[in-house]
Write an enzyme that holds these catalytic residues in place. Structure first.
Site, PDB file in Angstrom:
ATOM      1  N   GLY A  89      11.421  -5.438  -1.194  1.00 47.08           N
ATOM      2  CA  GLY A  89      11.041  -5.162  -2.604  1.00 47.08           C
ATOM      3  C   GLY A  89      11.406  -6.229  -3.580  1.00 47.08           C
TER       4      GLY A  89
ATOM      5  N   GLU B 131      13.762  -6.476   4.482  1.00 48.39           N
ATOM      6  CA  GLU B 131      12.274  -6.397   4.853  1.00 48.39           C
ATOM      7  C   GLU B 131      11.535  -7.285   3.646  1.00 48.39           C
ATOM      8  OE1 GLU B 131      11.424  -2.160   5.381  1.00 48.39           O
ATOM      9  OE2 GLU B 131      12.342  -2.240   7.420  1.00 48.39           O
TER      10      GLU B 131
ATOM     11  N   CYS C  49     -20.156  -6.088  -8.017  1.00 47.19           N
ATOM     12  CA  CYS C  49     -20.767  -5.325  -8.910  1.00 47.19           C
ATOM     13  C   CYS C  49     -19.861  -4.236  -9.636  1.00 47.19           C
ATOM     14  CB  CYS C  49     -21.931  -4.772  -8.271  1.00 47.19           C
ATOM     15  SG  CYS C  49     -23.136  -6.297  -7.815  1.00 47.19           S
ATOM     16  N   GLU C  50     -18.581  -4.517 -10.184  1.00 42.70           N
ATOM     17  CA  GLU C  50     -17.784  -3.650 -10.481  1.00 42.70           C
ATOM     18  C   GLU C  50     -17.228  -4.105 -12.072  1.00 42.70           C
ATOM     19  OE1 GLU C  50     -16.068  -0.771  -9.261  1.00 42.70           O
ATOM     20  OE2 GLU C  50     -17.608  -0.732  -7.813  1.00 42.70           O
TER      21      GLU C  50
ATOM     22  N   TYR D 189      -0.315  -9.994  -0.712  1.00 45.46           N
ATOM     23  CA  TYR D 189      -1.240  -8.844  -0.964  1.00 45.46           C
ATOM     24  C   TYR D 189      -2.311  -9.369  -1.477  1.00 45.46           C
ATOM     25  CZ  TYR D 189       3.300  -6.467   0.039  1.00 45.46           C
ATOM     26  OH  TYR D 189       4.446  -6.015   0.586  1.00 45.46           O
TER      27      TYR D 189
HETATM   28  C1  LIG Z   1       5.979  -3.063   1.797  1.00 47.49           C
HETATM   29  C2  LIG Z   1       7.132  -2.851   2.529  1.00 47.49           C
HETATM   30  C3  LIG Z   1       8.214  -3.905   2.620  1.00 47.49           C
HETATM   31  C4  LIG Z   1       7.948  -5.200   1.896  1.00 47.49           C
HETATM   32  O1  LIG Z   1       7.884  -5.072   0.350  1.00 47.49           O
HETATM   33  P1  LIG Z   1       7.837  -6.610  -0.451  1.00 47.49           P
HETATM   34  O2  LIG Z   1       7.984  -5.978  -1.993  1.00 47.49           O
HETATM   35  O3  LIG Z   1       6.732  -7.008  -0.138  1.00 47.49           O
HETATM   36  O4  LIG Z   1       8.915  -7.294  -0.044  1.00 47.49           O
HETATM   37  C5  LIG Z   1       9.270  -3.774   3.240  1.00 47.49           C
HETATM   38  N1  LIG Z   1       9.400  -2.649   3.849  1.00 47.49           N
HETATM   39  C6  LIG Z   1       8.693  -1.568   3.960  1.00 47.49           C
HETATM   40  C7  LIG Z   1       9.026  -0.367   4.804  1.00 47.49           C
HETATM   41  C8  LIG Z   1       7.644  -1.582   2.947  1.00 47.49           C
HETATM   42  O5  LIG Z   1       6.706  -0.461   3.115  1.00 47.49           O
END
Ligand SMILES: *Cc1c(COP(=O)(O)O)cnc(C)c1O
Length: 427
Positions: free
Chosen positions: A244, A286, A357-358, A386
């Site tokens: 995140g 993560e 077409c949006e 993303y």
């Molecule tokens: C999406 C997600 C992430 C990664 O989030 P980022 O904002 O891209 O760093 C990590 N862990 C879980 C469980 C997620 O759903």
């Protein structure tokens, strides 16, 4: 310029390579990723884990950008993968990624995906809900296996970010709530279910977060819960603190250096271990966006310019929502540059419009840009996460190619789709 980008001969360069030449060579739309930036981000996180915790694992969240080459790079950097589907696990395994460093985390896993993960020896499964817990147990027992499971928890922390990407609060589709007692009930259940080793707990509070405080708070809530489990006789060995971490899309974003985040959160983690008399768990983080996004740009060719007097100017490009749906989804803001006029001032404010077409197919509104006309190459920055992974075939637009640059060379890592590819499953 930010993001490893420079200007040479009036052209935008990425990793030292002329983006206008890349557009000519490979066609547009084109995703271009700077491999050194990806590797640098991995090393920064890995070093922080080593310095702050000693034991732990960085798990790249593959959903940000997943293809075989990306999995190979992650393997080469010695980090793990946080995957969300059988397709991502399959991609990683096909790239030779070691299964034990894969975590399978999603909010609704199909039975066949759970079976696929177990058959292939995926290291950890993060469980989202009680029904899933029983299903994982059943499948593992049938296969005579024991699965290392983490419980996904909602720590009840609200991080300041877009609502659509907030995940840690109680009203979220993800995970077990701590405050309602649901999480404790589930943990007691797992402790007695066969085929499951309750090894850990997991949280992920949202995405594109620029503050450290919500991460510290989440860590603290997790430790309170781990202590409660200890009092119930349940030992937690793994703790995933999720991803995140925010990145810079426009000048409005002021990201926290990841080292600062790691230092402050690990200090809180150590303090919690002392306070509750707990041993330091195996810590996982993560990061997804923060590893992939800053390294990527997308190149488009301008096809049209429409000025509606007193209202706005539309710059029409040869891509849009099919390769980057984020403005349509979240009104995400980006920085744009005319790649072949990168040394000119951004003298205009325009709307960059996609080709489908949006009316909502836009890359952005009120974007400062150099004067752009048909034939110019527009680069959108920080699209490494993303974008490709969220691509669609709306209007049967084939997916763009992905090129990586490194050491002054470029190479295709995902080839451009063809019209035939569009029909490959049609009967
Ligand atoms: C999406 C997600 C992430 C990664 O989030 P980022 O904002 O891209 O760093 C990590 N862990 C879980 C469980 C997620 O759903």
């Amino acid at each position: 310029m930010t993001n490893g980008l420079t200007v040479g001969n009036g052209h935008l360069l990425t990793g030292g390579i002329d983006t206008v030449e890349l557009a000519e060579q490979y066609g547009t739309p084109l995703y271009v990723m700077d491999e050194d930036m990806i590797r640098q981000a991995c090393r920064e996180f890995k070093t922080s884990i080593d310095e702050c915790y000693g034991r732990g694992m960085v798990c790249y969240a593959t959903k940000a950008f997943c293809c075989k080459e990306m999995c190979r790079i992650m393997n080469d950097e010695g980090i793990g993968l946080d995957t969300v589907s059988g397709g991502e696990i399959y991609t990683a395994l096909s790239a030779g990624f070691p299964a034990e460093r894969i975590v399978f985390t999603s909010n609704n896993k199909k039975d066949e995906e759970i079976a696929f993960a177990i058959d292939n020896g995926v290291g950890r499964i993060t469980c989202d809900n009680i029904e899933e817990l029983y299903r994982i147990s059943d499948i593992a027992v049938k296969k005579g296996r024991t699965v290392r499971v983490m419980l996904r928890l909602k720590p009840g922390v609200e991080a300041h970010t877009f609502e659509a990407v907030m995940t840690g609060q109680i009203d979220s589709k993800f995970g077990f709530a701590i405050e309602t007692g649901e999480a404790l009930k589930a943990a007691k259940k797992v402790a007695v279910l066969p085929g499951i080793d309750l090894a850990g707990v997991h949280c992920h509070i949202g995405s594109q977060i620029h503050d450290i405080a919500p991460f510290e708070k989440a860590a603290e809530v997790m430790f309170e819960f781990i202590a409660k489990l200890r009092d119930e006789g349940i030992t937690i060995k793994d703790l995933s603190l999720g991803g995140g971490f925010g990145i810079k899309y426009t000048d409005k974003d002021v990201p926290v250096p990841y080292g600062d985040y790691m230092k402050r959160v690990s200090a809180r983690v150590r303090e919690c271990c002392d306070r509750f008399g707990l041993e330091m768990p195996f810590i996982m983080i993560e990061p997804g966006r923060s590893i992939a996004a800053p390294a990527g740009i997308t190149l488009y060719t301008v096809g049209s310019r429409k000025t509606i007097p007193g209202i706005r100017t539309y710059i029409g490009i040869d891509g849009g929502m099919p390769d980057n749906p984020r403005y349509a989804l979240y009104k995400s803001e980006y920085t744009a540059v005319v790649a072949n006029k990168a040394d000119e001032p951004k003298s205009e404010t325009v709307t960059i419009a996609g080709r489908t077409c949006e009316s909502g197919d836009l890359i952005g509104e009120n974007m400062p840009l150099q004067h752009a006309e048909a034939g110019d190459i527009v680069a959108i920055l920080a699209t490494g996460a993303y974008n490709y992974s969220m691509a669609s075939h709306y209007n049967r637009v084939p997916n763009a190619a992905v090129v990586m640059v490194r050491d002054g060379k470029s190479r295709v890592v995902v080839r451009r789709e063809t019209f035939e590819d569009m029909c490959v499953n049609d009967l």
